[in-house]
Scaffold this active site. Structure first.
Site, short mmCIF file in Angstrom:
data_model
loop_
_atom_site.label_atom_id
_atom_site.label_comp_id
_atom_site.label_asym_id
_atom_site.label_seq_id
_atom_site.Cartn_x
_atom_site.Cartn_y
_atom_site.Cartn_z
N THR A 128 0.94 -1.28 -0.03
CA THR A 128 0.00 -0.09 -0.05
C THR A 128 0.93 1.12 -0.07
OG1 THR A 128 -0.09 0.34 2.39
CG2 THR A 128 -1.61 -1.51 1.45
N CYS A 129 0.39 2.52 -0.49
CA CYS A 129 0.96 3.69 -0.31
C CYS A 129 2.36 3.64 -1.00
CB CYS A 129 1.13 3.89 0.92
SG CYS A 129 1.53 5.62 1.28
N ILE A 130 3.38 4.11 -0.37
CA ILE A 130 4.73 4.05 -1.16
C ILE A 130 5.41 2.71 -1.18
CG2 ILE A 130 5.89 4.77 0.92
CD1 ILE A 130 6.48 6.11 -2.49
#
Length: 217
Positions: free
Chosen positions: A135-137
């Site tokens: 998820t995300c970065i």
């Protein structure tokens, strides 16, 4: 029911694992009937940040494993004890700890080097054909490992065109995605969702992670 290894990178979005994302990952795994176990590298954080002022504590040192234990309520093991053999899938929540503690992305950008222990674990899960979610970065960690392997994987870092282009530069197929969407590369068993790479939307992040859990398991 699947058993999932969740790798954390500290506690707090500016210098560790993003707390909302980490908790929502564990919550949606459990709601869907799966179990999980948390791991983190037993190393020092690259930096410690005051989350109220966003200023760095220049003289303070903290352990990634001990800080991650805050999110895991103490139920966590050192990353060097993680083996793919005991798990059905791997999950990497985001937060800037992924760029500081699990890699050097914060300094090196797309030329990042991933923590050797984590790199080996990602390779083990991938070669064993077990699903991997990020998820995300955190997808940049996967991109760096897959680039070295010469494997092209479809993934997302949200709706920012520069981030999509960066994934392409790393040899991946970067895809634009909204906060509540999951990008599924079923051929490679890799699943990603933007979370806080998009504007602050906790409900949307929850939906994205919910969809990711459903897709990758």
């Amino acid at each position: 029911m699947s058993k999932v290894a969740v790798v954390l990178s500290g506690c707090g979005y500016l210098d560790g694992a993003e707390i909302h994302e980490s908790v929502l990952c564990m919550y949606h795994l459990e709601v869907a009937g799966h179990s999980y176990k948390c791991f983190a590298p037993d190393i020092d954080q690259k930096k410690v940040v005051n989350h109220l002022t966003k200023e760095e504590f220049k003289t303070e040192h903290r352990s990634v494993l001990i800080e991650s234990a805050r999110i895991a309520r103490g139920k966590i093991n050192s990353l060097d004890t993680l083996s793919y053999e005991g798990f059905d899938a791997l999950m990497l929540p985001g937060g800037f700890g992924a760029a500081l503690n699990l890699s050097d992305f914060a300094e090196a950008g797309e030329s990042l080097v991933v923590n050797e222990q984590l790199k080996g674990i990602i390779l083990e899960f991938f070669e064993a054909k077990r699903p991997i979610a990020a998820t995300c970065i955190a997808p940049v960690l996967l991109a760096a490992v897959f680039k070295e392997m010469g494997t092209r994987v479809t993934m997302t870092l949200g709706s920012d065109e520069k981030n999509r282009a960066m994934l392409d530069n790393m040899g991946m197929d970067g895809v634009i995605a909204k906060v509540d969407e999951c990008i599924s590369d079923r051929n490679n068993r890799v699943y990603t969702t933007p979370c806080y790479m998009e504007p602050d939307d906790l409900a949307g992040i929850g939906e994205g992670i919910k969809t990711l859990v459903k897709e990758f398991l």
